[in-house]
Every structure is written in structure tokens, then in C-alpha cells.
Write a protein that holds these residues in place. Sequence first.
Motif, PDB file in Angstrom:
ATOM      1  N   GLY A   1      39.440  49.579  37.401  1.00  0.00           N
ATOM      2  CA  GLY A   1      40.674  49.906  38.115  1.00  0.00           C
ATOM      3  C   GLY A   1      41.050  48.901  39.180  1.00  0.00           C
ATOM      4  N   ASP A   2      40.123  48.039  39.583  1.00  0.00           N
ATOM      5  CA  ASP A   2      40.444  46.996  40.559  1.00  0.00           C
ATOM      6  C   ASP A   2      41.476  46.036  39.966  1.00  0.00           C
ATOM      7  OD1 ASP A   2      38.623  48.118  42.239  1.00  0.00           O
ATOM      8  OD2 ASP A   2      37.123  46.519  42.078  1.00  0.00           O
ATOM      9  N   LYS A   3      42.297  45.450  40.827  1.00  0.00           N
ATOM     10  CA  LYS A   3      43.313  44.503  40.371  1.00  0.00           C
ATOM     11  C   LYS A   3      42.916  43.077  40.750  1.00  0.00           C
ATOM     12  CE  LYS A   3      47.241  47.700  40.450  1.00  0.00           C
ATOM     13  NZ  LYS A   3      48.616  47.942  40.951  1.00  0.00           N
ATOM     14  N   ILE A   4      43.192  42.136  39.846  1.00  0.00           N
ATOM     15  CA  ILE A   4      42.879  40.729  40.088  1.00  0.00           C
ATOM     16  C   ILE A   4      44.080  39.873  39.690  1.00  0.00           C
ATOM     17  CG2 ILE A   4      40.377  40.961  39.802  1.00  0.00           C
ATOM     18  CD1 ILE A   4      40.692  40.072  36.920  1.00  0.00           C
ATOM     19  N   ASP A   5      44.198  38.697  40.301  1.00  0.00           N
ATOM     20  CA  ASP A   5      45.254  37.758  39.944  1.00  0.00           C
ATOM     21  C   ASP A   5      44.900  37.062  38.635  1.00  0.00           C
ATOM     22  OD1 ASP A   5      46.505  38.397  42.323  1.00  0.00           O
ATOM     23  OD2 ASP A   5      45.742  36.640  43.396  1.00  0.00           O
ATOM     24  N   VAL A   6      45.917  36.729  37.851  1.00  0.00           N
ATOM     25  CA  VAL A   6      45.684  35.989  36.609  1.00  0.00           C
ATOM     26  C   VAL A   6      46.569  34.751  36.588  1.00  0.00           C
ATOM     27  CG1 VAL A   6      45.029  38.046  35.324  1.00  0.00           C
ATOM     28  CG2 VAL A   6      47.401  37.297  35.301  1.00  0.00           C
TER      29      VAL A   6
ATOM     30  N   ALA B   1      42.294  43.549  31.521  1.00  0.00           N
ATOM     31  CA  ALA B   1      43.507  43.378  30.734  1.00  0.00           C
ATOM     32  C   ALA B   1      44.611  42.940  31.680  1.00  0.00           C
ATOM     33  CB  ALA B   1      43.889  44.669  30.030  1.00  0.00           C
ATOM     34  N   ALA B   2      45.477  42.041  31.201  1.00  0.00           N
ATOM     35  CA  ALA B   2      46.526  41.492  32.063  1.00  0.00           C
ATOM     36  C   ALA B   2      47.904  41.742  31.463  1.00  0.00           C
ATOM     37  CB  ALA B   2      46.312  39.994  32.261  1.00  0.00           C
ATOM     38  N   GLN B   3      48.874  41.968  32.349  1.00  0.00           N
ATOM     39  CA  GLN B   3      50.257  42.176  31.923  1.00  0.00           C
ATOM     40  C   GLN B   3      51.144  42.119  33.164  1.00  0.00           C
ATOM     41  OE1 GLN B   3      51.369  45.147  28.791  1.00  0.00           O
ATOM     42  NE2 GLN B   3      52.541  46.123  30.443  1.00  0.00           N
TER      43      GLN B   3
ATOM     44  N   ILE C   1      43.909  44.163  35.425  1.00  0.00           N
ATOM     45  CA  ILE C   1      43.227  45.399  35.808  1.00  0.00           C
ATOM     46  C   ILE C   1      41.830  45.396  35.195  1.00  0.00           C
ATOM     47  CG2 ILE C   1      43.218  47.908  35.669  1.00  0.00           C
ATOM     48  CD1 ILE C   1      46.213  47.894  35.611  1.00  0.00           C
ATOM     49  N   VAL C   2      40.835  45.551  36.041  1.00  0.00           N
ATOM     50  CA  VAL C   2      39.449  45.555  35.584  1.00  0.00           C
ATOM     51  C   VAL C   2      39.200  46.807  34.754  1.00  0.00           C
ATOM     52  CG1 VAL C   2      37.022  45.586  36.302  1.00  0.00           C
ATOM     53  CG2 VAL C   2      38.694  44.205  37.566  1.00  0.00           C
ATOM     54  N   GLU C   3      38.611  46.633  33.574  1.00  0.00           N
ATOM     55  CA  GLU C   3      38.341  47.756  32.680  1.00  0.00           C
ATOM     56  C   GLU C   3      36.854  48.035  32.512  1.00  0.00           C
ATOM     57  OE1 GLU C   3      40.380  47.064  28.994  1.00  0.00           O
ATOM     58  OE2 GLU C   3      42.294  47.691  29.851  1.00  0.00           O
ATOM     59  N   ARG C   4      36.017  47.153  33.051  1.00  0.00           N
ATOM     60  CA  ARG C   4      34.578  47.340  32.939  1.00  0.00           C
ATOM     61  C   ARG C   4      33.931  46.903  34.253  1.00  0.00           C
ATOM     62  NH1 ARG C   4      30.891  46.977  28.471  1.00  0.00           N
ATOM     63  NH2 ARG C   4      32.662  46.458  27.129  1.00  0.00           N
TER      64      ARG C   4
END
Length: 215
Positions: free
Chosen positions: A92-97, A128-130, A156-159
Motif C-alpha cells: 500500500g505504500d506509494k513510490i515514485d516511478v 504496480a504503476a499507473q 503502489i507497493v503490492e508486496r
Amino acid sequence: DLIVSNISLFAQETKLKNLVEIDGVRDNYLIGYGLVIGLPGSGDSSSSLATRKATANMLTRLGVPSTSDEVLSGNIASVVVTADLPPFSKNGDKIDVRLSANGDASSLAGGTLLRTALVAPNGQVYAAAQGPVVVGRLDNTGAAVLTVARVPEGGIVERDFVPEIVKNGSISLRLKKSDFTTNKRIVQEINKLLKGFYARKSTNPHTVKIGRAHV
């Protein structure tokens, strides 16, 4: 915080965390292949077969059976998507791509990245990114490279990513600047604090191992 005295021409004290890093605690690189849509004619040309195939596969998965010969380019660009996954990231954490054009698109400005799976070197999907694409430097200065872009917090981190820091019952501390004297002082201060022989230096000056007490 543990304080370690550095032995040098001018003796000084500093916190241990300023001298070392825990071995294994680092970012993990993620990568994926995706599509940016909605471009105003600045996308890949019809000669970009990979983009046409990827678009046809996407449409087919969405219930619109298509072939690469039936797909028109121009408003779509294929991109390589990369991101840094910080240690101890949670679902659920968010990261820049970051996006880099993979075909002959002239600009990614104004596009939207479609959902892209991001995998680690072990082949597992960690994010996953979008989202809407932003072209230009972070500080909005200098000339923008139109074929490189980003999606702020678009991943969004999924694992969960929990690095393995305990190996064979011990933790390794890696000195940011290798030095035999500093290595020795760190070992002494840790053992003094823990009141036992828990820390020991390795055969090189840049590593200190901490484990169960030993003689």
C-alpha cells in the motif's frame, strides 16, 4: 544512540549510525514494460512493432481481440518503467516511478501510464504503476528531456519488502569509510555497551559483525 570515539589527529565523538550501514538494508531496483496513451501524435510510429504488439495484447486482455496489424500508433508509446523500492516498504505504500521511451516517440508529455507490473531481480512483482505522466525536471529548471518522464507516487507497493539482515545468527555493519582504527573502536564500544564479546571485526577494515557472545 551509541557514541564512538574516532581516533585521529583530532579526537572526536560521533554516533554509530553516522559511521556504518547495516548490511542488506538498501533499496531494491524494480523494472517493468508499459504503455503511455493519450499522446497528441507524439507517440511511437507504425514502425514500432513492439508497441503495436503490446497494444494489441492489452486490448485483447480487455476483451477487444486485436492483432498488431489492426493497431494504429501515434498516440501510444512503449516505455521502460523503473523505480526504487525502499527497504521495509509495506503493501500500500506509494513510490515514485520513472519512464523512458522505448520506441521512437518524440515526447511523453500529456500521456497517461497504463497499469504496469514492476518486478525485482528475483522475478517477483513488488509494485504496480499507473497515472498521469509528468515531463521535466523535479525543480522545473533547465531544458526538459521529453522522452524521459515520471509519475510522482504513481507506484503502489503490492508486496512487503523486508531485507534479510540476520545471516547465520549475526548482523554485519558496513563502515561508510573503511578504517582499521575506527573498526576496532566500534567493536570495543559495542562490547562495552553490551557487556560481552558480541561484536568482532572481520578480516577487512570495513565490516563489523555482531552476534551471540563468543570468546
